[in-house]
Design a protein around this motif. Structure first.
Motif, PDB file in Angstrom:
ATOM      1  N   VAL A 192      -6.193   6.995   4.193  1.00 49.38           N
ATOM      2  CA  VAL A 192      -6.232   8.387   3.755  1.00 49.38           C
ATOM      3  C   VAL A 192      -4.812   8.892   3.560  1.00 49.38           C
ATOM      4  O   VAL A 192      -4.013   8.903   4.503  1.00 49.38           O
ATOM      5  N   GLU A 193      -4.520   9.314   2.326  1.00 47.62           N
ATOM      6  CA  GLU A 193      -3.210   9.874   2.024  1.00 47.62           C
ATOM      7  C   GLU A 193      -3.224  11.383   2.235  1.00 47.62           C
ATOM      8  O   GLU A 193      -4.256  12.040   2.050  1.00 47.62           O
ATOM      9  N   SER A 194      -2.076  11.914   2.583  1.00 46.13           N
ATOM     10  CA  SER A 194      -1.914  13.363   2.702  1.00 46.13           C
ATOM     11  C   SER A 194      -0.468  13.725   2.440  1.00 46.13           C
ATOM     12  O   SER A 194       0.405  12.840   2.403  1.00 46.13           O
ATOM     13  N   GLY A 195      -0.222  15.019   2.243  1.00 46.89           N
ATOM     14  CA  GLY A 195       1.144  15.492   2.064  1.00 46.89           C
ATOM     15  C   GLY A 195       1.529  15.843   0.647  1.00 46.89           C
ATOM     16  O   GLY A 195       2.638  16.313   0.403  1.00 46.89           O
ATOM     17  N   GLY A 196       0.638  15.606  -0.295  1.00 46.91           N
ATOM     18  CA  GLY A 196       0.933  15.959  -1.670  1.00 46.91           C
ATOM     19  C   GLY A 196       0.907  17.461  -1.872  1.00 46.91           C
ATOM     20  O   GLY A 196       0.514  18.224  -0.992  1.00 46.91           O
ATOM     21  N   GLY A 197       1.375  17.878  -3.055  1.00 49.94           N
ATOM     22  CA  GLY A 197       1.375  19.303  -3.360  1.00 49.94           C
ATOM     23  C   GLY A 197       2.289  19.605  -4.516  1.00 49.94           C
ATOM     24  O   GLY A 197       2.752  18.704  -5.224  1.00 49.94           O
ATOM     25  N   LEU A 198       2.556  20.889  -4.684  1.00 52.96           N
ATOM     26  CA  LEU A 198       3.439  21.362  -5.751  1.00 52.96           C
ATOM     27  C   LEU A 198       4.827  21.608  -5.173  1.00 52.96           C
ATOM     28  O   LEU A 198       4.971  22.286  -4.146  1.00 52.96           O
ATOM     29  N   VAL A 199       5.830  21.065  -5.839  1.00 49.74           N
ATOM     30  CA  VAL A 199       7.211  21.231  -5.387  1.00 49.74           C
ATOM     31  C   VAL A 199       8.102  21.420  -6.604  1.00 49.74           C
ATOM     32  O   VAL A 199       7.815  20.894  -7.687  1.00 49.74           O
ATOM     33  N   GLN A 200       9.171  22.166  -6.425  1.00 51.59           N
ATOM     34  CA  GLN A 200      10.116  22.377  -7.518  1.00 51.59           C
ATOM     35  C   GLN A 200      11.017  21.168  -7.696  1.00 51.59           C
ATOM     36  O   GLN A 200      11.242  20.402  -6.737  1.00 51.59           O
ATOM     37  N   LEU A 241       4.853  12.057   2.155  1.00 53.65           N
ATOM     38  CA  LEU A 241       3.465  11.607   2.113  1.00 53.65           C
ATOM     39  C   LEU A 241       3.165  10.753   3.332  1.00 53.65           C
ATOM     40  O   LEU A 241       4.029  10.018   3.812  1.00 53.65           O
ATOM     41  N   SER A 242       1.933  10.849   3.794  1.00 53.63           N
ATOM     42  CA  SER A 242       1.470  10.022   4.903  1.00 53.63           C
ATOM     43  C   SER A 242       0.267   9.208   4.462  1.00 53.63           C
ATOM     44  O   SER A 242      -0.517   9.655   3.628  1.00 53.63           O
ATOM     45  N   CYS A 243       0.147   8.041   5.043  1.00 55.54           N
ATOM     46  CA  CYS A 243      -0.983   7.152   4.775  1.00 55.54           C
ATOM     47  C   CYS A 243      -1.507   6.702   6.140  1.00 55.54           C
ATOM     48  O   CYS A 243      -0.846   5.917   6.824  1.00 55.54           O
ATOM     49  N   ALA A 244      -2.647   7.216   6.511  1.00 56.62           N
ATOM     50  CA  ALA A 244      -3.218   6.915   7.818  1.00 56.62           C
ATOM     51  C   ALA A 244      -4.417   5.984   7.664  1.00 56.62           C
ATOM     52  O   ALA A 244      -5.256   6.181   6.782  1.00 56.62           O
ATOM     53  N   ALA A 245      -4.488   4.999   8.530  1.00 53.15           N
ATOM     54  CA  ALA A 245      -5.594   4.043   8.497  1.00 53.15           C
ATOM     55  C   ALA A 245      -6.599   4.367   9.588  1.00 53.15           C
ATOM     56  O   ALA A 245      -6.226   4.792  10.683  1.00 53.15           O
ATOM     57  N   SER A 246      -7.846   4.145   9.263  1.00 53.34           N
ATOM     58  CA  SER A 246      -8.892   4.257  10.274  1.00 53.34           C
ATOM     59  C   SER A 246      -9.838   3.081  10.135  1.00 53.34           C
ATOM     60  O   SER A 246     -10.057   2.571   9.040  1.00 53.34           O
ATOM     61  N   GLY A 247     -10.332   2.617  11.261  1.00 50.49           N
ATOM     62  CA  GLY A 247     -11.246   1.488  11.251  1.00 50.49           C
ATOM     63  C   GLY A 247     -10.570   0.133  11.300  1.00 50.49           C
ATOM     64  O   GLY A 247     -11.250  -0.890  11.414  1.00 50.49           O
ATOM     65  N   PHE A 248      -9.254   0.088  11.167  1.00 54.03           N
ATOM     66  CA  PHE A 248      -8.513  -1.160  11.280  1.00 54.03           C
ATOM     67  C   PHE A 248      -7.055  -0.830  11.591  1.00 54.03           C
ATOM     68  O   PHE A 248      -6.595   0.288  11.391  1.00 54.03           O
ATOM     69  N   THR A 249      -6.333  -1.837  12.072  1.00 63.54           N
ATOM     70  CA  THR A 249      -4.927  -1.638  12.384  1.00 63.54           C
ATOM     71  C   THR A 249      -4.061  -2.131  11.229  1.00 63.54           C
ATOM     72  O   THR A 249      -4.347  -3.138  10.587  1.00 63.54           O
ATOM     73  N   GLY A 268      -6.375   3.801  -0.695  1.00 62.22           N
ATOM     74  CA  GLY A 268      -6.750   5.172  -0.439  1.00 62.22           C
ATOM     75  C   GLY A 268      -7.217   5.836  -1.719  1.00 62.22           C
ATOM     76  O   GLY A 268      -7.171   5.239  -2.796  1.00 62.22           O
ATOM     77  N   LYS A 269      -7.645   7.081  -1.600  1.00 56.98           N
ATOM     78  CA  LYS A 269      -8.163   7.811  -2.760  1.00 56.98           C
ATOM     79  C   LYS A 269      -7.093   8.605  -3.479  1.00 56.98           C
ATOM     80  O   LYS A 269      -7.340   9.137  -4.563  1.00 56.98           O
ATOM     81  N   GLY A 270      -5.915   8.697  -2.889  1.00 55.75           N
ATOM     82  CA  GLY A 270      -4.801   9.325  -3.577  1.00 55.75           C
ATOM     83  C   GLY A 270      -4.536  10.761  -3.182  1.00 55.75           C
ATOM     84  O   GLY A 270      -5.434  11.467  -2.706  1.00 55.75           O
ATOM     85  N   THR A 271      -3.298  11.177  -3.398  1.00 57.35           N
ATOM     86  CA  THR A 271      -2.893  12.561  -3.191  1.00 57.35           C
ATOM     87  C   THR A 271      -1.997  12.964  -4.369  1.00 57.35           C
ATOM     88  O   THR A 271      -1.147  12.192  -4.797  1.00 57.35           O
ATOM     89  N   LEU A 272      -2.211  14.156  -4.891  1.00 58.44           N
ATOM     90  CA  LEU A 272      -1.516  14.603  -6.090  1.00 58.44           C
ATOM     91  C   LEU A 272      -0.178  15.221  -5.741  1.00 58.44           C
ATOM     92  O   LEU A 272      -0.091  16.114  -4.887  1.00 58.44           O
ATOM     93  N   VAL A 273       0.847  14.757  -6.431  1.00 56.95           N
ATOM     94  CA  VAL A 273       2.184  15.341  -6.333  1.00 56.95           C
ATOM     95  C   VAL A 273       2.542  15.930  -7.695  1.00 56.95           C
ATOM     96  O   VAL A 273       2.500  15.217  -8.706  1.00 56.95           O
TER      97      VAL A 273
END
Length: 125
Positions: free
Chosen positions: A5-13, A20-28, A116-121
């Motif tokens: 699961v990616e997170s941390g995307g957004g709008l920036v100047q 960005l972060s990429c967190a895993a679940s269900g495995f190491t 992952g499914k992606g995060t928009l920057v």
């Protein structure tokens, strides 16, 4: 369920920063190289950066060298992409992916096993 699961995307100047972060679940992630990829509208997906399973070796696309830094915290089962001096051409959906790399001492991000499914920057003024 095995997922990234990616997170941390957004709008920036332009000139700004995001992490960005990429967190895993269900495995190491300990035995996986982790890659960051991106896909801009109308373009093919491209590799941005890759980090070895230990975190001791990294590589970067020429377009982001000196601006982006990949790192990992295996204790947190998370990989990061620090993006500085962002440019409009960095606008894309960013994906992380994992490639089984047990025993390898170098980054190996070619045959990715999980995505992952992606995060928009979006970099825009």
């Amino acid at each position: 369920q095995l997922q990234l699961v990616e997170s941390g995307g957004g709008l920036v100047q332009p000139g700004g920063s995001l992490r960005l972060s990429c967190a895993a679940s269900g495995f190491t992630l300990d035995y996986y190289s982790i890659g960051w990829f991106r896909q801009a509208p109308g373009k093919e997906r491209e590799g941005v950066s890759c980090i070895s399973s230990s975190g001791g070796s990294t590589n970067y696309a020429d377009s982001v060298k000196g601006r982006f830094t990949i790192s990992r915290d295996n204790a947190k089962n998370t990989v990061y992409l620090q993006m500085n001096s962002l440019k409009p051409e960095d606008t894309a959906v960013y994906y992380c992916a994992a490639d089984w790399s047990y025993g390898l001492g170098y980054p190996s991000c070619y045959g990715m096993d999980y995505w992952g499914k992606g995060t928009l920057v979006t970099v825009s003024s």
